[in-house]
Design a protein around this motif. Sequence first.
Motif, short mmCIF file in Angstrom:
data_model
loop_
_atom_site.label_atom_id
_atom_site.label_comp_id
_atom_site.label_asym_id
_atom_site.label_seq_id
_atom_site.Cartn_x
_atom_site.Cartn_y
_atom_site.Cartn_z
N PHE A 72 -1.53 3.33 -13.82
CA PHE A 72 -0.24 3.30 -13.12
C PHE A 72 -0.16 2.11 -12.16
N ILE A 73 -1.23 1.85 -11.44
CA ILE A 73 -1.23 0.73 -10.50
C ILE A 73 -1.13 -0.60 -11.25
N LEU A 80 3.93 5.66 -5.45
CA LEU A 80 3.86 5.64 -6.91
C LEU A 80 2.93 6.74 -7.40
N LEU A 81 1.73 6.80 -6.83
CA LEU A 81 0.77 7.83 -7.25
C LEU A 81 1.28 9.22 -6.91
N LYS A 82 1.98 9.34 -5.79
CA LYS A 82 2.54 10.64 -5.43
C LYS A 82 3.59 11.09 -6.44
N ASP A 120 4.64 -5.37 -13.44
CA ASP A 120 6.09 -5.23 -13.57
C ASP A 120 6.77 -6.15 -12.56
N GLY A 121 7.43 -7.18 -13.05
CA GLY A 121 8.08 -8.14 -12.16
C GLY A 121 9.58 -7.96 -12.03
N LEU A 167 0.83 -1.20 0.00
CA LEU A 167 0.00 0.00 0.00
C LEU A 167 0.87 1.26 0.00
N LEU A 168 1.95 1.19 0.72
CA LEU A 168 2.87 2.33 0.71
C LEU A 168 3.48 2.52 -0.67
#
Length: 241
Positions: A204-205, A29-31, A211-212, A23-24
Amino acid sequence: MENTMEKQPVNLNTQDAEMEIDLLEIFYLLKSKWKEIFLALLVGALIFGAYHTFLVKPSYQADASIYITNTESALSFSDLQLSSALTDDYANIIKSRTVLNRVIEELDLNLDYKQLAKLVAVSNPDSTHIVDIKVTCDDPEMSRNITNALLNISVSQIYQIIGSGEPTVIDYSVAEAVQDVTPSLFKYLAIGGFLGACVACAIFILQMLMDGTMKTEEDIDKYLHLPVLATVPYYNEKKGK
């Protein structure tokens, strides 16, 4: 058995910690993508604003109302109860095919009864003896004419079918009472901006989840549970050297 029971709480705590880290990661990422998200918000608002300006037709609503009760001067409690119970029946009569077709013939409308029914709303506010008739279309004069024609024809039709007393007209539709009910531009801008931002965040999520690749030392420790022995710094060679 005792060793197994002792290990279970540790595994649950580890899973909770990994979920918090995920979650962080999404938050950071969104930030980091706030500029792209803000741009998507503006694009969504612009698209919906253009749609409202060029494609959304204005809507006007006219209303009228009738009172359902006997026409006799002395009313008993049972008469009032009967009138209240029949209010839903009156509403169905107002939107019946017979009444709508008579309105179409009287006003020479280029509609069939199904299309006209979509413009008409009949309600009984707060379970009273009052029936409200509302007509919404893109022409204020037409909405008023349809409302009054529907009112007159339905009053006559209700009396022919029920026969217990002709409904009393409370309000006819008048020009100054016709309301502009077109959705506001601000509402479309807000919806468009919200949807644009949501779509950008979802993209984006989704990219992050698909993405691995391992990008940091923390990723190796988190997913592979292996110690990092050494790291090679990234060297960006400038052009011309």
